[in-house]
Design an enzyme around this catalytic site. Structure first.
Site, PDB file in Angstrom:
ATOM      1  N   LYS A 164      10.066   1.311 -10.147  1.00 17.07           N
ATOM      2  CA  LYS A 164      11.506   1.555 -10.270  1.00 17.07           C
ATOM      3  C   LYS A 164      12.036   2.107  -8.971  1.00 17.07           C
ATOM      4  CE  LYS A 164      11.636   5.295 -10.031  1.00 17.07           C
ATOM      5  NZ  LYS A 164      11.128   6.158  -8.897  1.00 17.07           N
ATOM      6  N   HIS A 174      12.069  -6.363  -4.147  1.00 20.59           N
ATOM      7  CA  HIS A 174      11.642  -6.593  -5.533  1.00 20.59           C
ATOM      8  C   HIS A 174      11.976  -7.996  -6.027  1.00 20.59           C
ATOM      9  CE1 HIS A 174      11.044  -2.171  -7.019  1.00 20.59           C
ATOM     10  NE2 HIS A 174      10.336  -2.455  -5.944  1.00 20.59           N
ATOM     11  N   TYR A 234       1.064 -11.032   0.941  1.00 18.99           N
ATOM     12  CA  TYR A 234       1.361 -10.999  -0.499  1.00 18.99           C
ATOM     13  C   TYR A 234       1.142 -12.379  -1.130  1.00 18.99           C
ATOM     14  CZ  TYR A 234       3.818  -6.812   1.201  1.00 18.99           C
ATOM     15  OH  TYR A 234       4.139  -5.636   1.823  1.00 18.99           O
ATOM     16  N   ASP A 244      15.896   6.280  -6.946  1.00 17.98           N
ATOM     17  CA  ASP A 244      14.555   6.849  -6.968  1.00 17.98           C
ATOM     18  C   ASP A 244      14.364   7.854  -8.101  1.00 17.98           C
ATOM     19  OD1 ASP A 244      11.934   7.099  -5.877  1.00 17.98           O
ATOM     20  OD2 ASP A 244      12.524   9.059  -5.096  1.00 17.98           O
ATOM     21  N   SER A 288      -1.579  -6.408   1.763  1.00 15.46           N
ATOM     22  CA  SER A 288      -0.675  -5.742   2.681  1.00 15.46           C
ATOM     23  C   SER A 288      -0.285  -6.772   3.729  1.00 15.46           C
ATOM     24  CB  SER A 288      -1.388  -4.542   3.315  1.00 15.46           C
ATOM     25  OG  SER A 288      -0.527  -3.905   4.242  1.00 15.46           O
ATOM     26  N   CYS A 344       0.828  -1.216   0.000  1.00 12.16           N
ATOM     27  CA  CYS A 344       0.000   0.000   0.000  1.00 12.16           C
ATOM     28  C   CYS A 344       0.859   1.261   0.000  1.00 12.16           C
ATOM     29  CB  CYS A 344      -0.919  -0.008   1.227  1.00 12.16           C
ATOM     30  SG  CYS A 344      -1.974  -1.457   1.302  1.00 12.16           S
TER      31      CYS A 344
END
Lengths: 356, 356
Positions: free
Chosen positions: B103, B85, B64, B188, B39, B15
């Site tokens: 990303k 990831h 998940y 980022d 979540s 979330c």
């Protein structure tokens, strides 16, 4: 316009292309007058004077010495190739002529120091011909950068000056000749990038210069395209790129913690009458606020430059003022950074410390 | 809008703040539907679903795994912290879920290769969530860059992505945590800079990366601000700067031999409905021609992204198409350059060769 009596009388050393622009600027500046031009041939000087608005009474000399020997010349504008600057700027100062010197001012800082010493010991004003310093927009932008409430702390500067010279320029122009303008694109247009970066950084010199890789040099070793990164002890970073290959760009971007400044024609406004810049601000993660600010310009920036130079000269000539040394300091700082970038290129992109 | 039968059903893993934007995008994309959210707590998932336009029938999972076990989920959007990831993108692929991955896609190229291998062996589509790739302006700008008559040869690229995170962000945000987003500002926002540079360079990888000096790292070694220069064998040069300290900037400038492209909101248009860019051309030494081109945008760029991803997924699901591998290649190239910049910072700004 002031009376002919009070106008500062200019002599121009050489008939370079850029001298046409300066002739117009001298005509436009109310406190300046075109008085003489010199070339290595008096016919060329006469033709230049006739084509560039010199009054009928103007002198056209067949040698630079003759112009410098004319006691009625107050000041000279020197648009000669860079390799001739030291000789003629020093000779002009020794003849008590005030010196408006085209950029790059010298082949290196040591040469410039000789010129500045000659100006100082002869009590004449020195100024380099970086025109955009005198555009009213420049002062308005500086107010923003200096306003910590609006701009915050300056973090990043990026500047470019590029133009596409084309095949003939790249082969035959004096700016690619090792004997005339050995600094090539770094001197001709990189000068503006470096000056713009120093201007934004309130003329604090960077500590370190590192040239970007992939510069392009011609067979004689003259730089046709290059760039560099510059670093200050407080963490500021600047990058620039200058080139004779790339389509016109005159970008200056200055990023602060509270807003950012963008201008895409900093060194030569695309419109002579008014110029703009963009300020972008964002509060938190809200929608950015982008504002374009316009600044009117009564006279072209080069006329503003001539006017400011003539004002200083008139103060010295009539009111016993001392020459304003700050202009020499700005030239010197620009040249010192330029030298460091050149040294970094010469040393294979090693960092070069700027120790003064 | 397509019928509920033919829409691709999305599950969202986590979330995160960015998931709100993607929920809206999935709602707006005609061929996509919000189907589930997971979540670590089902209450949090339920609250997210209720607040973000999920239909009443949507599933809110407390883990998940549970979402991945739902056979009706076609595709997952993964906005988890970067350090998670690899685990969750691989698990999703193994459960035959198509993967739209936020990303930076991974902590390094090796991790991404594992993710891409899992997607390939399970026949699922991979795409990273670089939204601006899908804005219609991006395609219009690329037409200009690819048009050698108008743009000439590309020489210089400069890109920035900065925002001022503020004290709370700089202390507490996951993007400054070594355990969650160890790549900090480079991952980022530097991700966008690097992608924009590769995009402009037609995805030709640079040969060498040299980090700019003066990066800022926090006590845990996470990058808060940095930059780099990139070099191609043909002489192209790129520079970028990314930062969590500096007021919003999203600049992309691309200089060619015939014209130049400028855009000041490349990664996130300031106006959702229409976006512009500037093209500057100069013929010889004449007056420059500056043109602003506007491109309308019916759907926000993130909805365009979801739509394109869902279109590929639908092709695989219904028409037996193969996954489009190009999106994984673009992610991988971006990550490879990012890794090289990180390596250059780690090695004291030494040049790092990009060997593939």
């Amino acid at each position: 316009m002031e009376s002919a009596e009070t106008q500062i009388r200019f002599g121009i050393l050489g008939c370079a292309e850029i001298a046409k622009k300066l002739s117009r600027a001298i005509t436009l500046a109310p406190n300046a007058a075109l008085y003489a031009v010199a070339s290595r041939s008096s016919d060329k000087a006469k033709a230049f004077a006739a084509a560039n608005g010199f009054p009928p009474s103007a002198k056209a000399y067949g040698s630079y010495e003759a112009l410098l020997d004319d006691p009625d010349v107050d000041a000279v504008y020197v648009p000669l190739p860079t390799s001739l600057h030291r000789e003629w700027a020093v000779k002009a100062a020794e003849k008590k002529k005030h010196v408006l010197l085209e950029k790059p001012v010298a082949l290196n800082a040591a040469e410039l120091e000789e010129i500045l010493a000659a100006c100082e010991s002869n009590g004449v004003q020195f100024m380099d011909a970086t025109m955009w310093m005198h555009h009213p927009r420049t002062a308005v932008m500086k107010e923003l950068l200096d306003d910590s409430e609006r701009f915050g702390e300056l973090k990043v500067i990026h500047s470019t000056f590029t133009f596409a010279g084309g095949p003939d320029f790249l082969t035959n122009n004096i700016r690619v000749s090792p004997h005339l303008d050995a600094l090539g694109a770094l001197g001709d247009v990189g000068w503006y990038c470096i000056r713009s970066i120093l201007w934004a950084a309130s003329y604090h010199l960077p500590q370190t210069a590192v040239a970007l890789r992939n510069p392009v040099l011609n067979d004689a070793g003259v730089i046709l395209s290059c760039g560099a990164s510059l670093y200050w002890p407080d963490g500021k970073v600047a990058t620039f790129h200058c080139s004779f290959f790339t389509s016109l760009s005159l970008d200056l971007t200055v990023l602060g913690t509270k807003s950012s400044l963008r201008v895409n024609d900093y060194a030569g406004p695309f419109d002579e009458k008014a110029a703009s810049f963009h300020v972008t601000s964002q509060f938190g993660f809200g929608k950015p606020l982008v504002r374009e600010e316009w600044v009117a310009c009564e006279l072209p920036q080069e006329a503003g430059m001539v006017g400011e130079f003539a004002r200083l000269v008139a103060g010295i000539k009539r009111n016993g003022c001392k020459p304003e040394k700050e202009w020499g300091v700005l030239s010197w700082k620009t040249q010192v950074v330029l030298d460091a970038v050149k040294a970094s290129i010469d040393r294979g992109f090693e960092p070069v410390e700027i120790v003064t």
